[in-house]
Design an enzyme around this catalytic site. Structure first.
Site, PDB file in Angstrom:
ATOM      1  N   HIS A  58      49.349  37.530  53.897  1.00 52.67           N
ATOM      2  CA  HIS A  58      49.503  37.585  52.564  1.00 52.67           C
ATOM      3  C   HIS A  58      49.435  36.000  51.539  1.00 52.67           C
ATOM      4  O   HIS A  58      48.979  35.756  50.197  1.00 52.67           O
ATOM      5  CB  HIS A  58      51.287  37.161  52.469  1.00 52.67           C
ATOM      6  N   GLU A  59      49.569  35.171  52.210  1.00 49.97           N
ATOM      7  CA  GLU A  59      49.390  33.856  51.020  1.00 49.97           C
ATOM      8  C   GLU A  59      47.556  33.604  51.424  1.00 49.97           C
ATOM      9  O   GLU A  59      47.389  33.363  49.918  1.00 49.97           O
ATOM     10  CB  GLU A  59      49.725  32.625  52.451  1.00 49.97           C
ATOM     11  N   HIS A  90      48.004  35.811  47.658  1.00 56.46           N
ATOM     12  CA  HIS A  90      47.688  34.261  46.394  1.00 56.46           C
ATOM     13  C   HIS A  90      45.823  34.049  46.335  1.00 56.46           C
ATOM     14  O   HIS A  90      46.316  33.381  44.985  1.00 56.46           O
ATOM     15  CB  HIS A  90      48.714  33.802  47.190  1.00 56.46           C
ATOM     16  N   GLU A 122      53.756  38.839  43.752  1.00 55.71           N
ATOM     17  CA  GLU A 122      54.110  39.273  45.643  1.00 55.71           C
ATOM     18  C   GLU A 122      53.615  40.527  46.000  1.00 55.71           C
ATOM     19  O   GLU A 122      53.171  40.532  47.405  1.00 55.71           O
ATOM     20  CB  GLU A 122      55.469  38.696  45.459  1.00 55.71           C
TER      21      GLU A 122
END
EC number: 3.4.14.4
Length: 749
Positions: free
Chosen positions: A469-470, A474, A527
């Site tokens: 995710h990070e 992103h 997100e």
């Protein structure tokens, strides 16, 4: 229990309505409380590193007090009142007085839980969900405890004054006060009470026109006798109107006419709080490990002194360049989740130490990132021209000041830096260890046969999800931009939109950012994109191998990661407000959207079924067919992810809103009947844990670590001891700042 008949699905959830109203707005006495453990990581620091960590922590804790002023009109007064009470009598001493005043043990515990909640959220609204919480005991009983307390005997006028100022608002659940929001939708102190979404949009257009960031601003509107509005954009800074010839900010501090409205740019918001932040950053600088850290801190000091986001960006550049530090930190007006418009940053500051074992896995993930990016379902032209290899570390948190503690972070949030200079990823290991652990008996909405597997693999699967995710969520994707000179960062002739088959029709103009353009949906949409990337790439064997999983274990990690996401999509309904048709939490809205996408894929991949629980009350079951994750789930996610990225890259706000808001809509359409299921979710919800953090204290030239028990009383003690020397001064600062703007919060007439 038996399954409901097809025609009765919606009625089951509806039966749970009625008594739910109050429990949404209290924290239960049995709320989970955990202590952050960083003892071993702190022990391994040198004395210089400890001093650096100590002064950075002090700066973060002081700055975190600004969040009270960013949350609600009454939050600073509630904090000051609690601070006075517990400075005069610790929780055990106050308990004796409370019982003598006629409170039951349960009522006193309810007060301690409320106080711990205020400290933990830095205000009286939940940081996760933006819902107000009130004390779960009669107001007149709490009044007796407060007015008869040691604090009231020492300073009767001050304590009575604080109670009179905040007592009513502390308990009020008037409809507009139940949630954070703008205008009639809720309460906010980012905007004066008379501001509307139209005012917010106009102010954003004004800020864009002046190349000013909204991150460290608040907006105040006045309407003159002629009915014309004028706006004050107030920047957070130590300096106010004092001239300072060397600052790039000084030329911005003036009046403007913009689209028929008057704007005035001022500064000095939170000045005395930021003064303390600056003082402690100066002290930290003496113990910096290298010139990157020194220059970073110098720029942060400049930013908070002058009110300059440009200086904060410069500091962030040095921060990105400071690879693999032993003590990691970040501080400033960072996340925009709680601004109803989505572009103003809440203050936060963290200090943490590297966890070397888990960081090694993340380093392997970073080394594989360029290859993994090629697996994402969009054309190469929609990916950054060069992958800027970031730092990715697992950290044990020493201090996280602000309204809440996340599991992972990808920062800085400045689009221009992320696209050209890079970013850092951190996974907060000791937060993950305590915040997301679940007891079997409290596991809702899962089949019995899934529960043991879920408990065994939720932690490891979440490590994988946070990492993807990070770093690759992103950290991926390109924004198509035309700069101030008219030059494009993509080839207009050759780049084709894969959704339309045509050339690119829209992009970001100079001064426009992702947050300013997509405003109210920007945080949740991003997100959702990052969560989707995590689900999509966790299917890749190389990823599972990096984290040490293979064979049946790897398959279980994938299954539990996907199962956790679809369960979270159902749990998300707690954070939806039907009266306003609005979502109150960006991550949870994102997870609901993913649940909708996977339900839409059909073929029995995911089912959500209302049932009746063993207690006779409404319940539900989430099922995921693990055999269809790759054959049905992956293609559905691939299509969805490509659309998300293309609309983001091209700055297509209308298309992005239509897609995202379509999936985020909560209705009672069968077969799921989500609006009715929301009542069941509220009936079965578990309160989010409170986290007790340690303190550091300077004793001679050595820094000591002070730890506290995992209880509401322990959390309160940690805050009482956090500001031993200047507690009364801070209470005075907070109440003076709150009083200066008190007239601004009256809502729309």
């Amino acid at each position: 229990m038996g399954e409901p008949e097809a025609g009765s699905e919606c009625a089951i959830g509806a039966a749970a309505a009625g008594p739910m109203a109050d429990t949404q707005y209290i924290l239960p006495n049995d709320i989970g409380v955990s202590s952050l453990d960083c003892r071993e990581a702190f022990r391994l620091l040198s004395s210089t590193e400890r001093l650096y960590a100590h002064y950075l922590s002090r700066a973060a804790w002081y700055g975190g007090l600004a969040v009270l002023l960013q949350t609600s009109p009454e939050a600073p007064y509630i904090y000051a009142l609690l601070s006075r009470l517990f400075r005069a009598q610790d929780p055990d001493q106050l308990r004796q007085h409370a019982l003598a005043e006629g409170l039951t043990e349960e009522e006193y515990q309810a007060f301690l839980v409320y106080a711990a909640g205020v400290y933990s959220n830095m205000g009286n609204y939940k940081s996760f969900g933006d819902t107000k919480f009130v004390p779960n005991l009669p107001k007149e009983k709490l009044e007796r405890v407060i007015l008869g307390s040691e604090a009231a005997q020492q300073h009767p006028e001050e304590v009575r004054g604080l109670w009179q100022t905040c007592g009513e608002l502390m308990f009020s659940l008037e409809s507009r006060l139940r949630h954070l929001g703008l205008g009639k939708e809720g309460i906010t102190t980012y905007f004066s009470g008379n501001c509307t979404m139209e005012d917010a949009k106009l102010a954003q257009d004004f800020l864009d026109s002046q190349n000013l960031s909204a991150y460290n601003t608040r907006l105040f509107k006045e309407v003159g006798q002629d009915g014309k509005p004028s706006y004050e954009v107030r920047l957070a800074s130590v300096l106010g109107t004092e001239p300072n010839l060397d600052s790039e900010m000084t030329s911005k501090l003036k009046s403007y006419e913009f689209q028929g409205s008057h704007f005035r740019v001022t500064r000095g918001d939170y000045a005395p709080i930021l003064q303390k932040v600056v003082e402690h950053l100066e002290k930290a600088k003496a113990y910096a490990a290298n010139s990157h850290q020194e220059q970073m801190l110098a720029q942060y000091i400049e930013s908070f002194t002058q009110g300059s986001i440009e200086a904060h960006k410069k500091g962030s550049r040095f921060w990105i360049q400071d690879k693999g530090p032993i003590v990691e930190s970040y501080i400033g007006f960072i996340e925009s989740y709680r601004d109803p418009f989505g572009s103003r940053g809440e203050f936060e500051g963290f200090v943490a130490m590297v966890n070397k074992a888990m960081s090694a896995k993340f380093e392997w993930l970073v080394a594989s990132a360029e290859q993994l990016l090629k697996e994402l379902p969009w054309p190469p032209a929609f990916e950054k021209d060069k992958f800027l290899t970031p730092d990715f570390t697992s950290l044990d948190v020493l201090t996280f000041a602000g309204s809440g503690i996340p599991a992972g972070i990808n920062i800085p949030n400045y689009d221009d830096l992320r696209q050209t200079e890079g970013f850092k990823n951190v996974s907060l290991g000791n937060v993950l260890a305590v915040a997301y652990a679940t007891q079997r008996e409290k596991l809702t909405f899962l089949e019995e046969e899934d529960k043991d597997l879920y408990i065994r693999w939720k932690g490891p699967s979440f490590d994988v999800q946070v990492g993807l995710h990070e770093l690759l969520g992103h950290g991926s994707g390109k924004l198509f931009v035309q700069d101030e000179k008219g030059a494009f960062n993509f080839d207009q002739e050759t780049v084709i939109n894969p959704e339309t088959g045509e050339q690119i029709q829209s992009w970001y103009r100079s001064g426009e950012t992702w947050d300013s353009k997509f405003s109210t949906i920007a945080s949740s949409y991003e997100e959702c994109r990052a969560e989707s990337v995590g689900l999509y790439l966790c299917l890749h064997p190389r990823v599972l191998e990096i984290f040490g999983f293979e064979g049946a274990d790897a398959e279980d990690v994938v299954y539990v990661n996907w199962l956790n996401m679809v369960r979270a999509g159902l749990l998300a309904l707690e954070f939806y407000t039907p009266e306003a048709s609005s979502w109150r939490q960006a991550h949870m809205q994102a997870r609901f959207v993913i649940l909708r996408v996977l339900l839409e894929a059909g073929e029995g991949l995911v089912t959500v079924t209302p049932t009746t629980g063993s207690d006779g009350r409404p319940d539900a079951r989430v099922r995921l067919d693990r055999d269809k994750i790759r054959t049905v789930g992956k293609p559905a996610l691939e299509r969805f992810l490509r659309r998300l990225q293309v609309l983001k890259s091209t700055g297509d706000v209308a298309g992005g809103r239509a897609l995202y808001e379509g999936y985020a809509a909560v209705t009672d359409a069968p077969p799921e009947c989500f609006l009715s299921l929301r009542d069941t979710v509220l009936l079965r919800k578990e309160a989010r844990k409170l986290i007790v953090q340690p303190n550091t204290r300077l004793e001679g030239s050595e820094v000591q670590l002070l730890e506290y028990e995992a209880s509401a009383a322990g959390l309160i003690r940690s805050f009482s001891e956090r500001f031993l020397e200047d507690g009364p001064e801070l209470e005075k600062i907070l109440t003076q700042l709150a009083t200066a703007d008190a007239q601004c919060w009256k809502g729309p007439q």
